[in-house]
Design a protein around this motif. Sequence first.
Motif, PDB file in Angstrom:
ATOM      1  N   THR A   1       5.479 -11.264 -44.575  1.00  0.00           N
ATOM      2  CA  THR A   1       4.711 -10.022 -44.641  1.00  0.00           C
ATOM      3  C   THR A   1       3.410 -10.171 -45.443  1.00  0.00           C
ATOM      4  OG1 THR A   1       6.688  -8.698 -44.383  1.00  0.00           O
ATOM      5  CG2 THR A   1       4.796  -7.618 -45.377  1.00  0.00           C
ATOM      6  N   GLU A   2       3.514 -10.748 -46.654  1.00  0.00           N
ATOM      7  CA  GLU A   2       2.320 -10.813 -47.506  1.00  0.00           C
ATOM      8  C   GLU A   2       1.232 -11.660 -46.848  1.00  0.00           C
ATOM      9  OE1 GLU A   2       1.978  -8.862 -50.062  1.00  0.00           O
ATOM     10  OE2 GLU A   2       4.054  -8.146 -49.891  1.00  0.00           O
ATOM     11  N   ARG A   3       1.642 -12.741 -46.204  1.00  0.00           N
ATOM     12  CA  ARG A   3       0.667 -13.581 -45.495  1.00  0.00           C
ATOM     13  C   ARG A   3       0.016 -12.797 -44.360  1.00  0.00           C
ATOM     14  NH1 ARG A   3       1.893 -19.197 -45.809  1.00  0.00           N
ATOM     15  NH2 ARG A   3       0.195 -19.573 -44.333  1.00  0.00           N
ATOM     16  N   LEU A   4       0.843 -12.003 -43.657  1.00  0.00           N
ATOM     17  CA  LEU A   4       0.314 -11.218 -42.534  1.00  0.00           C
ATOM     18  C   LEU A   4      -0.668 -10.159 -43.026  1.00  0.00           C
ATOM     19  CD1 LEU A   4       3.449 -10.726 -40.257  1.00  0.00           C
ATOM     20  CD2 LEU A   4       1.283 -11.794 -39.601  1.00  0.00           C
ATOM     21  N   VAL A   5      -0.349  -9.516 -44.148  1.00  0.00           N
ATOM     22  CA  VAL A   5      -1.252  -8.504 -44.694  1.00  0.00           C
ATOM     23  C   VAL A   5      -2.602  -9.149 -45.004  1.00  0.00           C
ATOM     24  CG1 VAL A   5      -1.694  -7.027 -46.691  1.00  0.00           C
ATOM     25  CG2 VAL A   5       0.550  -7.001 -45.597  1.00  0.00           C
ATOM     26  N   GLU A   6      -2.548 -10.325 -45.657  1.00  0.00           N
ATOM     27  CA  GLU A   6      -3.812 -11.002 -45.977  1.00  0.00           C
ATOM     28  C   GLU A   6      -4.558 -11.398 -44.708  1.00  0.00           C
ATOM     29  OE1 GLU A   6      -2.389 -14.040 -48.667  1.00  0.00           O
ATOM     30  OE2 GLU A   6      -1.724 -12.408 -49.981  1.00  0.00           O
ATOM     31  N   ALA A   7      -3.796 -11.806 -43.680  1.00  0.00           N
ATOM     32  CA  ALA A   7      -4.442 -12.186 -42.420  1.00  0.00           C
ATOM     33  C   ALA A   7      -5.121 -10.991 -41.769  1.00  0.00           C
ATOM     34  CB  ALA A   7      -3.420 -12.802 -41.472  1.00  0.00           C
ATOM     35  N   PHE A   8      -4.464  -9.828 -41.839  1.00  0.00           N
ATOM     36  CA  PHE A   8      -5.038  -8.637 -41.198  1.00  0.00           C
ATOM     37  C   PHE A   8      -6.311  -8.190 -41.902  1.00  0.00           C
ATOM     38  CE2 PHE A   8      -1.859  -7.339 -38.025  1.00  0.00           C
ATOM     39  CZ  PHE A   8      -2.671  -6.644 -37.156  1.00  0.00           C
ATOM     40  N   GLU A   9      -6.400  -8.394 -43.210  1.00  0.00           N
ATOM     41  CA  GLU A   9      -7.594  -7.971 -43.933  1.00  0.00           C
ATOM     42  C   GLU A   9      -8.757  -8.841 -43.487  1.00  0.00           C
ATOM     43  OE1 GLU A   9      -6.574  -7.907 -48.113  1.00  0.00           O
ATOM     44  OE2 GLU A   9      -5.843  -5.837 -47.887  1.00  0.00           O
ATOM     45  N   GLY A  10      -9.715  -8.228 -42.807  1.00  0.00           N
ATOM     46  CA  GLY A  10     -10.864  -8.965 -42.306  1.00  0.00           C
ATOM     47  C   GLY A  10     -10.618  -9.667 -40.977  1.00  0.00           C
ATOM     48  N   LEU A  11      -9.459  -9.405 -40.363  1.00  0.00           N
ATOM     49  CA  LEU A  11      -9.146 -10.053 -39.083  1.00  0.00           C
ATOM     50  C   LEU A  11     -10.160  -9.670 -38.002  1.00  0.00           C
ATOM     51  CD1 LEU A  11      -6.860 -11.627 -37.422  1.00  0.00           C
ATOM     52  CD2 LEU A  11      -6.105  -9.349 -36.728  1.00  0.00           C
ATOM     53  N   GLU A  12     -10.665 -10.656 -37.295  1.00  0.00           N
ATOM     54  CA  GLU A  12     -11.563 -10.363 -36.171  1.00  0.00           C
ATOM     55  C   GLU A  12     -10.838 -10.674 -34.876  1.00  0.00           C
ATOM     56  OE1 GLU A  12     -15.459 -11.911 -36.578  1.00  0.00           O
ATOM     57  OE2 GLU A  12     -15.759 -10.823 -38.456  1.00  0.00           O
ATOM     58  N   VAL A  13     -10.960  -9.759 -33.907  1.00  0.00           N
ATOM     59  CA  VAL A  13     -10.237  -9.946 -32.658  1.00  0.00           C
ATOM     60  C   VAL A  13     -11.070  -9.348 -31.530  1.00  0.00           C
ATOM     61  CG1 VAL A  13      -8.905  -7.826 -32.996  1.00  0.00           C
ATOM     62  CG2 VAL A  13      -8.001  -9.604 -31.527  1.00  0.00           C
ATOM     63  N   MET A  14     -10.914  -9.929 -30.339  1.00  0.00           N
ATOM     64  CA  MET A  14     -11.656  -9.443 -29.183  1.00  0.00           C
ATOM     65  C   MET A  14     -10.848  -8.339 -28.501  1.00  0.00           C
ATOM     66  SD  MET A  14     -14.523  -9.922 -28.198  1.00  0.00           S
ATOM     67  CE  MET A  14     -15.775 -10.235 -27.015  1.00  0.00           C
ATOM     68  N   SER A  15     -11.470  -7.199 -28.287  1.00  0.00           N
ATOM     69  CA  SER A  15     -10.800  -6.116 -27.575  1.00  0.00           C
ATOM     70  C   SER A  15     -11.550  -5.875 -26.277  1.00  0.00           C
ATOM     71  CB  SER A  15     -10.822  -4.841 -28.422  1.00  0.00           C
ATOM     72  OG  SER A  15     -12.077  -4.200 -28.295  1.00  0.00           O
ATOM     73  N   PRO A  16     -10.986  -5.085 -25.355  1.00  0.00           N
ATOM     74  CA  PRO A  16     -11.744  -4.752 -24.142  1.00  0.00           C
ATOM     75  C   PRO A  16     -13.065  -4.041 -24.455  1.00  0.00           C
ATOM     76  CG  PRO A  16      -9.430  -4.246 -23.828  1.00  0.00           C
ATOM     77  CD  PRO A  16      -9.597  -4.614 -25.276  1.00  0.00           C
TER      78      PRO A  16
END
Lengths: 418, 620
Positions: A347-362
């Motif tokens: 969980t903690e790793r995922l939270v850090e990953a989500f902060e500032g996560l860039e992703v391509m959306s439609p």
Amino acid sequence: MPTLKKSAPSLGFVATQALAAVALAAVALGAAMLPIVPAVAAEPVRIGEINSYTGLPAFTVPYRQGWQLAVEEINAAGGVLGGRPLEVISRDDGAKPGDAVRIASELVAAEKVALLAGTFFSHIGLAVGDFAQHNKILFVAAEPLSDSLTWSKGNRYTFRLRPSNYMQCAMLVEEAAKLPARRWATVAPNYEYGQSATGWFKTLLKERKPGTSFVGEQWPTQGKLEAGTTVQALAALEPDALFNATFAADLAKMVREGTQRGLFEGRTVVSLLTGEPEYLDPLKDEAPVGWIVTGYPWDQITTPEHRVFLEAYRRRFGEPPRLGSVVGYTTFKAIAAALEKAESTATERLVEAFEGLEVMSPFGAIRFRAIDHQSTMGAYVGRIAVKDGRGTMVDWRYADGADYLPADDIVRTLRPAP
Amino acid sequence: MSMAHLVVQLLSGLAAGSVLFLIASGLSIIFGVTRIVNFAHGSFTMLGAYLTIDLIGRLPDGGFGFWAAVGLAALVAGGLGVLLERLVLRRLYRSPELFPLLATFGVVLIVQDAALALWGPEDLLGPRAPGLTGTVLVLGLRFPVYDLFLIALGPVVLGLLRLVFHGTGWGTRVRAATEDPEMAAALGIDQHRLFTGVLFLGSALAGLGGALQVPREAITLQMDMATVIEAFVVVVIGGMGSLGGAFVAALLIGVLQAFGILAFPRIALVLVFLVMAVVLMLRPNGLFGRAEPAAGSHQALSQGSFAPPGPLARLVGGIALGLLALVPLAANDYSLIVLTEIFILALFAASLHFLLAVGGMVSFGHAAFFGLGAYGAALAVTGLDAAMLPALALAPLAAGLGAALVGALCVRLGGVYLAMLTLAFAQILWSIVFQWSSVTGGDNGLLGIWPEPWASGRAAYYWLTLVLCAGAMLGLRRLVAAPFGYALRASRDSALRAAAVGLPVDRLRWLAFALAGALAGLAGGLQAFAKGSVFPALLAVPTSVDGLVMVLLGGLEALSGPLVGAAVFHGLETEAMRGTGHWRLLLGAVILAMVLVCPSGLSGVVGRVAARLTGSARRP
């Protein structure tokens, strides 16, 4: 005073108590005998998904198709974390926050999911967000609009995809300020979404255009708008322009009644969500021409990322996507991206990953902001027109969510200290 | 505001009231004759609307197609009403009062799923009525012709129904069967056939009401419950069995709503319930209703004597309790969560059962006290920084106080009027909680109400809940066997005789109401800490309905009924929700099956079978 007569032991009494015990035991046993998935080489990453599928099918069914498409694409491309497929455990919350919290516990305790995602209604999103914080599990809120989800009730474990109430109002205010109108009236459903949307619209428009006055408001009950009287009450205020936040069935009957009674003649209406296919399609050729709205003109967006999504979606489901489809699709693409970035399901790793996560959306590239866990996904702003007997959007543009959020120092004051 | 606007506002209100009357008239007929609280009435309205849109698509365009679709939809709805009567309700006429409610609730669930499967999730906007699409100028303002048509239709339907009931032999027989069923039967009137006809007429009117909504509303899957509650309010304000009363009440609500929103735009949320509360407090039998026969002479909910358990029953109960205490040693976290919820709901249901079966008072608004308890505990935590146990202690206090206030205004009423007045107060409380955002958080609720560390483990909270719920329910059981319980039962069985021997009937009923509220409040407090958050939905109608369903499912005749009902209903619902997206269909079908197999509740049938086996025919 009556004296108690000792009655003979009644078997009926015993039997009913035994029945109660048996019923309880059956429930306990049923829950205890949950299937246990054996660990194999490519152990799937389990994701718990909760939404109001029976409570609000018009929005959540396209949403479900959206995430199904994303998960199929991700798994066909080899899954995440070096070949592990995504496995989604999806549940209906019956549109009740208490049930959503129980299901969240079930998904975490019994199904051992790595994270939670979904929800439509703001109060359910808030309940699950609070559960996530209490139990230290990641929750990616897909659709709730309430500002408090990322601001006043924001927490470390909750992220939100869709542009919030504030963001969508800010987009509309930009257009509203260009109008000559001075006297405004508002109509919005009487609950938090409608209240905060109307509140932001008034505040932001007055800031941007001093001298604007709001001459009256109507607060119909969500789902029970009495169209004739509400329209007449608005007309009696004789405003230059209207702000509307009603949607779904309420919107449909207000449009019909208002058009008949001439409420919209010579008045511009600025309207939240009305351009979303979920709410625009049912209006067919009665769609209110000229309204300035936020929405999703799926048939006209020509960016490559949208084209790919549109084709894949139509091929898979044989119907055009709704906004919910994009939200469901993007939520799960973001989750997959976060898993890859975290290289872990912790969980903690995922939270850090989500902060500032860039992703391509439609809708193009989006980013989950570290400062308030809000994504920068935007919305399309344009005017309603009727073409070939159905409503559509014209003169639209994509409003990038990143441009419609308050300055960072203000956002910091809106969120509780971590 | 100009005169013209006020006149048009009045007309708009009358049109809205007219539609309300169409739907309510059908309910009034069914309710007046059969005394069945028919939740499925709203479902027939919804089906009428969907069927109309569906049929318009299949029939030729134009005026004929539209009006034929409206007529056919009403006929089909009437036919479904006949099916409901023949297949389900007919088997339940000898069940305790209120019991058919459970069956119609099952039908509601089934229809919801069926409508979703048949017509899809999207809202449907039908065509406008051919020939009536235009507007006319009223004092210079445009007004839809269709609304004028609706305003005219109300009195026409009222007149036709009066003609049927006062000018035909069938109508006369229906009235006879309503006034005195036994005498009517003795004179050779076949009540079953009359009821079939009544269900047809009432359901067809529901279908017609739905069909005529098509030109002015988007048709949604949420129409059913929204409609049936308001229709009920209209029937009760007008006075049960009085069609003219329903007509006046519907127009009154339409017009008050129209002018109410001019002065107080937020009042739409609660106005109908405010009107009902005021009317029932001033006129306890509605505007045009006649006084009900004195309590005790009509079919009672329960005449259970609830004798204290014998040694064997105590032994079994003790063993069951001991086993439940041991569950956390073996079960996983999730089953502990579900069992904790079942205990909480069982206490909630037990408090309602006490009110219904021992006190003889039906409440449709019991969730108000469940919610007051939950909010009491939650506000103690968020507002006063209270610890968990003091907050839990506050829950029954807050709810008991609320129930004492509401009870003081309610308990002198009888039967369904009492039930509807509790519903009105529950809705008023709900709207206060919903609106008062600065204190209650509005619909976003209050968050962060988690147990203290020592009780935050699943097992610890399970034990805490078990101790408090079992303790409260055993206390209730003692109370029923104490002088207070006997006195209360005396007031239930014959208020007149109880008063004649010097029992303070109204005060006994009031105390019972407050006590039931306090216990529901304790359950609510436990619910708040189990979920970590509270929302206005805790006070809302669906929670009250769930409570009634659990009580009726378990049966009124045994004190363990609520526990059985809660375990079966909640266990079934959670498992069905886990297993299938069509959980409503499954749940509805199972409820219907249970009602038909055990028409007096699960514990009732078990008790009877056991009694027959031992030959001790203790119950009448």
